[in-house]
Scaffold this active site. Structure first.
Site, PDB file in Angstrom:
ATOM      1  CE  LYS A   1     -18.759  31.839  -7.528  1.00 23.48           C
ATOM      2  NZ  LYS A   1     -18.850  30.844  -6.469  1.00 23.48           N
TER       3      LYS A   1
ATOM      4  CG  ASP B   1     -18.483  31.462  -2.887  1.00 22.95           C
ATOM      5  OD1 ASP B   1     -19.707  31.630  -2.690  1.00 22.95           O
ATOM      6  OD2 ASP B   1     -17.960  31.572  -4.004  1.00 22.95           O
TER       7      ASP B   1
ATOM      8  CB  ALA C   1      -7.855  21.439  -8.235  1.00 16.59           C
TER       9      ALA C   1
ATOM     10  N   GLY D   1     -12.445  26.608  -9.355  1.00 19.90           N
ATOM     11  CA  GLY D   1     -12.717  27.839  -8.617  1.00 19.90           C
ATOM     12  C   GLY D   1     -13.337  27.590  -7.254  1.00 19.90           C
TER      13      GLY D   1
ATOM     14  N   GLY E   1     -24.667  21.722  -0.195  1.00 15.41           N
ATOM     15  CA  GLY E   1     -24.196  23.089  -0.007  1.00 15.41           C
ATOM     16  C   GLY E   1     -25.289  24.143   0.051  1.00 15.41           C
TER      17      GLY E   1
HETATM   18  P1  ATR Z   1     -16.092  25.331 -10.305  1.00 18.45           P
HETATM   19  O1  ATR Z   1     -16.040  26.787 -10.427  1.00 18.45           O
HETATM   20  O2  ATR Z   1     -17.449  24.770 -10.035  1.00 18.45           O
HETATM   21  O3  ATR Z   1     -15.048  24.827  -9.364  1.00 18.45           O
HETATM   22  P2  ATR Z   1     -14.385  24.509 -12.469  1.00 18.45           P
HETATM   23  O4  ATR Z   1     -13.380  25.554 -12.152  1.00 18.45           O
HETATM   24  O5  ATR Z   1     -14.737  24.241 -13.906  1.00 18.45           O
HETATM   25  O6  ATR Z   1     -15.779  24.785 -11.779  1.00 18.45           O
HETATM   26  O7  ATR Z   1     -13.884  23.136 -11.786  1.00 18.45           O
HETATM   27  C1  ATR Z   1     -14.597  21.944 -11.910  1.00 18.45           C
HETATM   28  C2  ATR Z   1     -13.898  20.887 -11.077  1.00 18.45           C
HETATM   29  O8  ATR Z   1     -14.639  19.675 -11.126  1.00 18.45           O
HETATM   30  C3  ATR Z   1     -12.495  20.536 -11.576  1.00 18.45           C
HETATM   31  O9  ATR Z   1     -11.701  20.209 -10.457  1.00 18.45           O
HETATM   32  C4  ATR Z   1     -12.767  19.313 -12.453  1.00 18.45           C
HETATM   33  O10 ATR Z   1     -11.667  18.482 -12.658  1.00 18.45           O
HETATM   34  P3  ATR Z   1     -10.599  18.827 -13.837  1.00 18.45           P
HETATM   35  O11 ATR Z   1      -9.784  19.973 -13.325  1.00 18.45           O
HETATM   36  O12 ATR Z   1      -9.825  17.582 -14.002  1.00 18.45           O
HETATM   37  O13 ATR Z   1     -11.420  19.180 -15.052  1.00 18.45           O
HETATM   38  C5  ATR Z   1     -13.801  18.630 -11.615  1.00 18.45           C
HETATM   39  N1  ATR Z   1     -14.643  17.664 -12.345  1.00 18.45           N
HETATM   40  C6  ATR Z   1     -15.631  17.949 -13.215  1.00 18.45           C
HETATM   41  N2  ATR Z   1     -16.221  16.808 -13.660  1.00 18.45           N
HETATM   42  C7  ATR Z   1     -15.565  15.771 -13.037  1.00 18.45           C
HETATM   43  C8  ATR Z   1     -15.706  14.349 -13.058  1.00 18.45           C
HETATM   44  N3  ATR Z   1     -16.627  13.737 -13.814  1.00 18.45           N
HETATM   45  N4  ATR Z   1     -14.879  13.613 -12.293  1.00 18.45           N
HETATM   46  C9  ATR Z   1     -13.944  14.210 -11.512  1.00 18.45           C
HETATM   47  N5  ATR Z   1     -13.758  15.558 -11.438  1.00 18.45           N
HETATM   48  C10 ATR Z   1     -14.568  16.323 -12.195  1.00 18.45           C
END
Ligand code: ATR
Length: 280
Positions: free
Chosen positions: A67, A103, A129, A131, A241
């Site tokens: 994205k 979205d 935080a 995408g 969702g």
């Molecule tokens: P998406 O497009 O689905 O948002 P992404 O950009 O990879 O995917 O973001 C994943 C989010 O989930 C991030 O905020 C990530 O935290 P980090 O920035 O610290 O990596 C969060 N995330 C993934 N696994 C997690 C976990 N086990 N506990 C807390 N936050 C998690």
């Protein structure tokens, strides 16, 4: 000229519901569609989109991890997609691609139109935080929520998201390890990918204000843990969702075909197949 083509690009993509959703919308509106799923890792996305363009590609949905990259492949992007930093809908206009982000509108439409919720002035916690969180944050603020507190496992990404929003009076960040000390919220949105990775978030029950709404941007099995936590903590509503997925698809369909399908039958069909029966 070959048949106009539509597709969803992502990686992995095999389990995407988008081809089924768009096929159902096509049947409902009497529009014959050629909509497929195209597996494209980040490295091959640009050439893959170029092939699609050559094969009379007219519209595409873009899912992760593409994205953010899609923004740079567009000749023009909508104001909302620019702010969210992500494009999930490509539309062929003449010889170039235009980018939108449905979205955000899809999330708001699910919350307000399907579930009849009033978002105004809700004190809101956004977990994550990445995408998905970017689009959700902008859409929720546009919809009139009150304070937005962003909490992310890695604080720098939460700060970067908050800074990009430029609304310091309404938007704040806190540390994940402070979750027990930041009060309660009327709306809690899980935008982490923890559930998709089958990881569990350890969240304090005290986050949930009376009648709070808890919403996971993922759906089905990936949302089970968060929804179970919200129900156990006494949330007024705990939703996954799926509705957002169907609504964002309908917004894309409307951009491409000029008519907005009725989302309820498609939503209800898919809901019956998923291992989560949300309550509200
Ligand atoms: P998406 O497009 O689905 O948002 P992404 O950009 O990879 O995917 O973001 C994943 C989010 O989930 C991030 O905020 C990530 O935290 P980090 O920035 O610290 O990596 C969060 N995330 C993934 N696994 C997690 C976990 N086990 N506990 C807390 N936050 C998690």
């Amino acid at each position: 000229m070959t048949t106009p083509r539509y597709a969803v690009f992502g990686h992995p993509i095999a389990h995407s519901l988008s081809p089924r959703i768009h096929a159902a919308f096509g049947r409902q509106t009497g529009i014959a569609l050629n909509y497929t799923a195209i597996d494209a890792p980040l490295e091959t996305f640009a050439p893959s989109l170029a092939n699609f363009t050559d094969a009379n590609g007219r519209g595409a949905n873009i899912t992760q991890p593409l994205k953010q990259r899609a923004v740079g492949l567009c000749h023009a992007v909508s104001a909302f997609a620019r702010r969210a930093g992500a494009v999930n809908t490509l539309t062929r206009v003449g010889t170039v691609w235009h980018g939108d982000n449905t979205d955000g509108p899809g999330l708001i439409r699910d919350l307000t139109a399907r579930h009849g919720l009033d978002l105004r002035e809700r004190r809101t916690l956004l977990l994550g935080a990445g995408g998905a969180a970017h689009a959700a944050a902008h859409a929720l603020l546009d919809a009139g929520i009150g304070e937005l507190v962003i909490v992310n496992r890695s604080t720098d990404r939460a700060d970067a998201l908050a800074d990009s929003i430029r609304d310091p009076a309404r938007v704040h960040t806190r540390y994940w390890h402070d979750l027990a000390d930041i009060g309660s919220f009327d709306l809690i949105v899980n935008a982490t990918s923890a559930g998709v990775a089958r990881e569990t978030l350890a969240l304090p029950f005290g986050l949930i204000a009376p009648r709070a709404l808890c919403y996971d941007l993922s759906y089905g099995a990936a949302a089970l843990g968060f929804v179970a936590w919200a129900r156990a903590a006494g949330a007024g509503a705990a939703l996954d969702g799926l509705g957002m997925l169907v609504e964002q698809a309908a917004e894309s369909f409307a951009i491409w075909h000029g008519t907005r399908p009725d989302t309820d039958p498609v939503h209800d069909l898919l809901r019956g197949e998923l291992p989560l029966h949300a309550t509200d």
